[in-house]
Design a protein around this motif. Structure first.
Motif, PDB file in Angstrom:
ATOM      1  N   ALA A   1       0.847  -1.192   0.000  1.00  0.00           N
ATOM      2  CA  ALA A   1       0.000   0.000   0.000  1.00  0.00           C
ATOM      3  C   ALA A   1       0.883   1.243   0.000  1.00  0.00           C
ATOM      4  CB  ALA A   1      -0.900   0.000   1.226  1.00  0.00           C
ATOM      5  N   SER A   2       0.437   2.267  -0.676  1.00  0.00           N
ATOM      6  CA  SER A   2       1.130   3.539  -0.656  1.00  0.00           C
ATOM      7  C   SER A   2       0.467   4.386   0.427  1.00  0.00           C
ATOM      8  CB  SER A   2       1.021   4.213  -2.021  1.00  0.00           C
ATOM      9  OG  SER A   2       1.670   5.459  -1.993  1.00  0.00           O
TER      10      SER A   2
ATOM     11  N   VAL B   1      -1.293   7.892  12.512  1.00  0.00           N
ATOM     12  CA  VAL B   1      -2.226   7.213  11.618  1.00  0.00           C
ATOM     13  C   VAL B   1      -1.530   6.956  10.292  1.00  0.00           C
ATOM     14  CG1 VAL B   1      -4.359   8.082  12.661  1.00  0.00           C
ATOM     15  CG2 VAL B   1      -3.210   9.439  10.896  1.00  0.00           C
ATOM     16  N   ALA B   2      -1.958   5.892   9.622  1.00  0.00           N
ATOM     17  CA  ALA B   2      -1.508   5.588   8.265  1.00  0.00           C
ATOM     18  C   ALA B   2      -2.614   6.061   7.329  1.00  0.00           C
ATOM     19  CB  ALA B   2      -1.268   4.090   8.099  1.00  0.00           C
ATOM     20  N   ILE B   3      -2.250   6.905   6.380  1.00  0.00           N
ATOM     21  CA  ILE B   3      -3.201   7.485   5.434  1.00  0.00           C
ATOM     22  C   ILE B   3      -2.953   6.877   4.060  1.00  0.00           C
ATOM     23  CG2 ILE B   3      -4.048   9.623   4.383  1.00  0.00           C
ATOM     24  CD1 ILE B   3      -4.349   9.701   7.398  1.00  0.00           C
ATOM     25  N   ASP B   4      -4.006   6.292   3.462  1.00  0.00           N
ATOM     26  CA  ASP B   4      -3.913   5.763   2.103  1.00  0.00           C
ATOM     27  C   ASP B   4      -3.744   6.939   1.146  1.00  0.00           C
ATOM     28  OD1 ASP B   4      -4.122   4.053  -0.159  1.00  0.00           O
ATOM     29  OD2 ASP B   4      -6.284   4.394  -0.235  1.00  0.00           O
ATOM     30  N   GLU B   5      -2.660   6.921   0.378  1.00  0.00           N
ATOM     31  CA  GLU B   5      -2.361   8.035  -0.532  1.00  0.00           C
ATOM     32  C   GLU B   5      -3.415   8.193  -1.631  1.00  0.00           C
ATOM     33  OE1 GLU B   5      -0.151  10.290  -0.157  1.00  0.00           O
ATOM     34  OE2 GLU B   5       1.681   9.471   0.690  1.00  0.00           O
ATOM     35  N   SER B   6      -4.034   7.090  -2.055  1.00  0.00           N
ATOM     36  CA  SER B   6      -4.991   7.196  -3.169  1.00  0.00           C
ATOM     37  C   SER B   6      -6.358   7.728  -2.745  1.00  0.00           C
ATOM     38  CB  SER B   6      -5.146   5.839  -3.864  1.00  0.00           C
ATOM     39  OG  SER B   6      -5.744   4.901  -2.995  1.00  0.00           O
ATOM     40  N   THR B   7      -6.726   7.558  -1.468  1.00  0.00           N
ATOM     41  CA  THR B   7      -8.050   7.996  -1.014  1.00  0.00           C
ATOM     42  C   THR B   7      -7.990   9.052   0.086  1.00  0.00           C
ATOM     43  OG1 THR B   7      -8.184   6.278   0.680  1.00  0.00           O
ATOM     44  CG2 THR B   7      -9.044   5.732  -1.530  1.00  0.00           C
TER      45      THR B   7
END
Length: 131
Positions: free
Chosen positions: A9-10, A69-75
């Protein structure tokens, strides 16, 4: 045969901030409801989203600086988190000693597991841990 691994995941890791609370809460609720693992349930189990946010708002700034927090780069959505406590911080399960960080909770959204996000969060913790 080994099941295929999901692609990495990015994600970007950010300090936990009030803007993340509403996205983080469903993850913690799912984490606490998961029945396939054994863990000690902190006093926060069963809280409402408002109660969860209020608890975070009461944390001292230096404790809040030990949560990410881990943030999804695409969303741009929260897909994981880690909450830690250091020496002198309020902690439901453990009293960290001087120079110690205790990982209170770590969780990755079910849809994003096995992509290295938990490892990225733990690497972040190691980076902020006192030397």
């Amino acid at each position: 045969s080994t099941a295929p691994q999901p692609s990495p995941a990015s994600v970007r890791i950010e300090l936990l901030a009030p803007k993340h609370y509403s996205q983080e809460f469903p993850l913690i609720r799912d984490f606490l409801a998961y029945k396939k693992c054994c863990f000690c349930i902190p006093a926060s189990a069963g809280e409402t989203e408002a109660g969860w946010a209020k608890k975070r708002e009461s944390w001292p700034a230096d404790k809040l600086s030990l949560s990410a927090v881990a943030i999804d780069e695409s969303t741009d959505q929260v897909v994981g988190f880690v909450h830690c406590s250091g020496h002198g911080h309020p902690c439901d399960m453990h009293k960290p000693k001087e120079g110690e960080i205790y990982v209170d909770e770590i969780c990755v959204d079910k849809a994003f597991r096995r992509r290295g996000i938990g490892t990225q969060l733990m690497n972040w913790v190691e980076g902020v841990a006192p030397q």
